[in-house]
Design a protein around this motif. Sequence first.
Motif, PDB file in Angstrom:
ATOM      1  N   ALA A 142       2.480   6.506  -7.094  1.00  0.00           N
ATOM      2  CA  ALA A 142       1.485   7.156  -7.563  1.00  0.00           C
ATOM      3  C   ALA A 142       2.035   8.812  -7.633  1.00  0.00           C
ATOM      4  O   ALA A 142       1.867   9.240  -8.585  1.00  0.00           O
ATOM      5  CB  ALA A 142       0.107   7.170  -6.952  1.00  0.00           C
ATOM      6  N   VAL A 143       2.642   9.093  -6.432  1.00  0.00           N
ATOM      7  CA  VAL A 143       2.827  10.546  -6.354  1.00  0.00           C
ATOM      8  C   VAL A 143       4.123  10.790  -7.145  1.00  0.00           C
ATOM      9  O   VAL A 143       4.223  11.672  -7.913  1.00  0.00           O
ATOM     10  CB  VAL A 143       2.993  11.016  -4.989  1.00  0.00           C
ATOM     11  CG1 VAL A 143       3.905  12.399  -4.819  1.00  0.00           C
ATOM     12  CG2 VAL A 143       1.900  10.802  -4.211  1.00  0.00           C
ATOM     13  N   VAL A 160       1.133   4.080  -3.083  1.00  0.00           N
ATOM     14  CA  VAL A 160       1.063   5.568  -2.684  1.00  0.00           C
ATOM     15  C   VAL A 160       2.254   6.448  -3.387  1.00  0.00           C
ATOM     16  O   VAL A 160       2.277   7.481  -4.133  1.00  0.00           O
ATOM     17  CB  VAL A 160       0.572   6.007  -1.509  1.00  0.00           C
ATOM     18  CG1 VAL A 160       0.671   7.329  -1.037  1.00  0.00           C
ATOM     19  CG2 VAL A 160      -0.605   5.441  -1.053  1.00  0.00           C
ATOM     20  N   LEU A 209       0.863  -1.160   0.043  1.00  0.00           N
ATOM     21  CA  LEU A 209       0.004  -0.072  -0.025  1.00  0.00           C
ATOM     22  C   LEU A 209       0.761   1.323   0.075  1.00  0.00           C
ATOM     23  O   LEU A 209       0.737   2.198  -0.724  1.00  0.00           O
ATOM     24  CB  LEU A 209      -0.966  -0.028   1.235  1.00  0.00           C
ATOM     25  CG  LEU A 209      -1.985  -1.019   1.300  1.00  0.00           C
ATOM     26  CD1 LEU A 209      -2.784  -0.898   2.613  1.00  0.00           C
ATOM     27  CD2 LEU A 209      -2.973  -0.746   0.105  1.00  0.00           C
ATOM     28  N   LEU A 210       2.001   1.223   0.636  1.00  0.00           N
ATOM     29  CA  LEU A 210       2.778   2.456   0.754  1.00  0.00           C
ATOM     30  C   LEU A 210       3.576   2.643  -0.471  1.00  0.00           C
ATOM     31  O   LEU A 210       3.611   3.669  -0.906  1.00  0.00           O
ATOM     32  CB  LEU A 210       3.818   2.548   2.046  1.00  0.00           C
ATOM     33  CG  LEU A 210       4.678   3.548   2.391  1.00  0.00           C
ATOM     34  CD1 LEU A 210       3.833   4.686   2.747  1.00  0.00           C
ATOM     35  CD2 LEU A 210       5.510   3.288   3.525  1.00  0.00           C
TER      36      LEU A 210
END
Length: 88
Positions: free
Chosen positions: A49-50, A46, A42-43
Motif C-alpha cells: 500500500a505504501v 502494508v 498483513l505485512l
Amino acid sequence: MKEFVVYTLSRIGIFVASYAVIAGVYLAVTGGDSIPLLWPLLLAAVVSAVASYYLLRGQRERFAAVVQRRAERATAAFEERKAREDAE
C-alpha cells in the motif's frame, strides 16, 4: 477502462512482489520449512500500500482523470435530458 486494468494489475504485482520478498526474508532468517500465513500477508499488504502510493501516482492520476471525464459527460447528459423534460 484500460487505466483501471493497468492500475489494478500494477497494485497486484506490487503486492505479490512484496509478499515474495517478505516470505524470502522470513525463510532466510528463520531457516524454517513453512511460512505462517497471516503475518506475512498483513505485512505485505502494508508495504505494498505504501509502495503503491508513491510508485503508482502517475497511473492513479490518469485513472482519476478518466473517471472525472466520464462523470462530467454523464452529468452533462443528465442535465440535457432534464432540460428537455422541463421544456416539454
